[in-house]
Design a protein around this motif. Structure first.
Motif, PDB file in Angstrom:
ATOM      1  N   CYS A 129       0.862  -1.175  -0.101  1.00  0.00           N
ATOM      2  CA  CYS A 129      -0.025  -0.124  -0.148  1.00  0.00           C
ATOM      3  C   CYS A 129       0.834   1.224  -0.061  1.00  0.00           C
ATOM      4  O   CYS A 129       1.657   1.478   0.935  1.00  0.00           O
TER       5      CYS A 129
ATOM      6  N   ASP B 170      -0.008   4.588  -0.494  1.00  0.00           N
ATOM      7  CA  ASP B 170      -0.321   5.775   0.479  1.00  0.00           C
ATOM      8  C   ASP B 170      -0.163   5.416   2.028  1.00  0.00           C
ATOM      9  O   ASP B 170      -0.085   4.351   2.577  1.00  0.00           O
TER      10      ASP B 170
ATOM     11  N   CYS C 266      -3.317  -3.684   5.219  1.00  0.00           N
ATOM     12  CA  CYS C 266      -3.380  -3.784   3.493  1.00  0.00           C
ATOM     13  C   CYS C 266      -3.456  -4.880   3.303  1.00  0.00           C
ATOM     14  O   CYS C 266      -3.034  -5.966   3.671  1.00  0.00           O
TER      15      CYS C 266
ATOM     16  N   GLU D  98      -6.916  -6.244  -3.347  1.00  0.00           N
ATOM     17  CA  GLU D  98      -8.134  -6.186  -3.715  1.00  0.00           C
ATOM     18  C   GLU D  98      -8.627  -7.495  -4.300  1.00  0.00           C
ATOM     19  O   GLU D  98      -7.721  -8.272  -4.810  1.00  0.00           O
TER      20      GLU D  98
ATOM     21  N   TRP E 287      -3.907  -3.336  -4.291  1.00  0.00           N
ATOM     22  CA  TRP E 287      -3.800  -3.082  -2.545  1.00  0.00           C
ATOM     23  C   TRP E 287      -4.670  -1.907  -2.199  1.00  0.00           C
ATOM     24  O   TRP E 287      -4.355  -0.857  -2.753  1.00  0.00           O
ATOM     25  N   GLN E 288      -5.269  -2.036  -0.927  1.00  0.00           N
ATOM     26  CA  GLN E 288      -5.714  -1.060  -0.270  1.00  0.00           C
ATOM     27  C   GLN E 288      -5.836  -1.265   1.108  1.00  0.00           C
ATOM     28  O   GLN E 288      -5.935  -2.493   1.685  1.00  0.00           O
ATOM     29  N   TRP E 289      -6.115  -0.160   1.985  1.00  0.00           N
ATOM     30  CA  TRP E 289      -6.084  -0.351   3.303  1.00  0.00           C
ATOM     31  C   TRP E 289      -7.674  -0.639   3.590  1.00  0.00           C
ATOM     32  O   TRP E 289      -8.746   0.068   3.135  1.00  0.00           O
TER      33      TRP E 289
ATOM     34  N   GLY F 100     -13.032  -3.367  -4.772  1.00  0.00           N
ATOM     35  CA  GLY F 100     -12.102  -2.508  -5.655  1.00  0.00           C
ATOM     36  C   GLY F 100     -12.489  -1.845  -6.843  1.00  0.00           C
ATOM     37  O   GLY F 100     -13.851  -2.093  -7.171  1.00  0.00           O
ATOM     38  N   ARG F 101     -11.761  -1.212  -7.364  1.00  0.00           N
ATOM     39  CA  ARG F 101     -12.120  -0.310  -8.499  1.00  0.00           C
ATOM     40  C   ARG F 101     -12.411  -1.245  -9.568  1.00  0.00           C
ATOM     41  O   ARG F 101     -13.065  -0.663 -10.569  1.00  0.00           O
TER      42      ARG F 101
END
Length: 216
Positions: A35, A37, A46, A49, A64-66, A131-132
């Motif tokens: 992650c 950011d 973390c 997705e 990856w995302q928090w 996720g996106r």
């Protein structure tokens, strides 16, 4: 004096120690480097997705995302989102209601083991961030109803709707069109009715709760 000292010591010995607050479970920092950011909060983890519902050769790997500690725990328990979009309406004795407004204890229609439509109570609600790249399966039925759900969401038989095809039967009608559509919501949602089947009606289409399929 000695009696007084003995009683004082006994009183101290019998005084319960202050309860220690439960310690929070350790945060998994294994994937922190993925992650890029900043961590949004001290308990965020973390997590990778889920990516598209069906991976194809040449697709880039999911990012990856928090996630909050609660969302990370839900991902570990239930896996990638296999739930419903946030604008889904669920059939209740008071009329169709948006799934995001339902809570534990609310009444909902379900199907009992004899195939009868009966009242039930919601015993579990949940949602998971997506996720996106998340997509939904959109199936149009011959009678005009439209089902939208994540590919892994179960039909009444417990089979993933991602495996349905044109001409298949769903909720008593024939699928006349089926496609994958992008989902721009931040989360998907699901509920679990009481009873033995886990079945409810989403936008008029009978489906099985993803929680019942995971908890069996």
């Amino acid at each position: 004096m000695r009696l007084y000292s003995f009683l004082a010591l006994a009183a101290i010995a019998c005084t319960p120690a202050a309860a220690k607050p439960p310690s929070a479970p350790p945060i998994d920092t294994t994937n922190d480097a993925h992650c890029t950011d900043a961590r949004p909060g001290p308990t965020h983890e973390c997590v990778q997705e889920c990516g598209p519902p069906v991976a194809q050769q040449g697709d880039p790997p999911p990012g990856w995302q928090w996630l909050t500690a609660a969302d990370a725990a839900s991902r570990r328990q239930y896996g990638c989102p296999i739930c419903l979009p946030e604008d889904t309406r669920i059939a209740t004795p008071q009329g169709d209601r948006p799934i995001t407004t339902l809570a534990i204890g609310d009444e909902i229609w379900t199907l009992d083991e004899h195939g009868r439509r009966v009242r039930a109570r919601i015993i579990h609600v949940g949602s998971t961030p997506v996720g996106r790249a998340h997509q939904l399966v959109q199936a149009t039925l011959a009678d005009g109803r439209v089902m939208r759900a994540s590919a892994g969401h179960p039909d009444t038989a417990g089979l993933a709707v991602g495996g349905l095809a044109h001409g298949a039967t769903l909720s008593g009608s024939t699928i006349v069109a089926i496609e994958r559509v992008p989902y721009d919501g931040a989360r998907t949602h699901d509920v679990l009715p009481s009873g033995s089947t886990g079945i409810y009606w989403a936008d008029g289409v009978a489906l099985r709760s993803s929680f019942s399929s995971n908890d069996d």
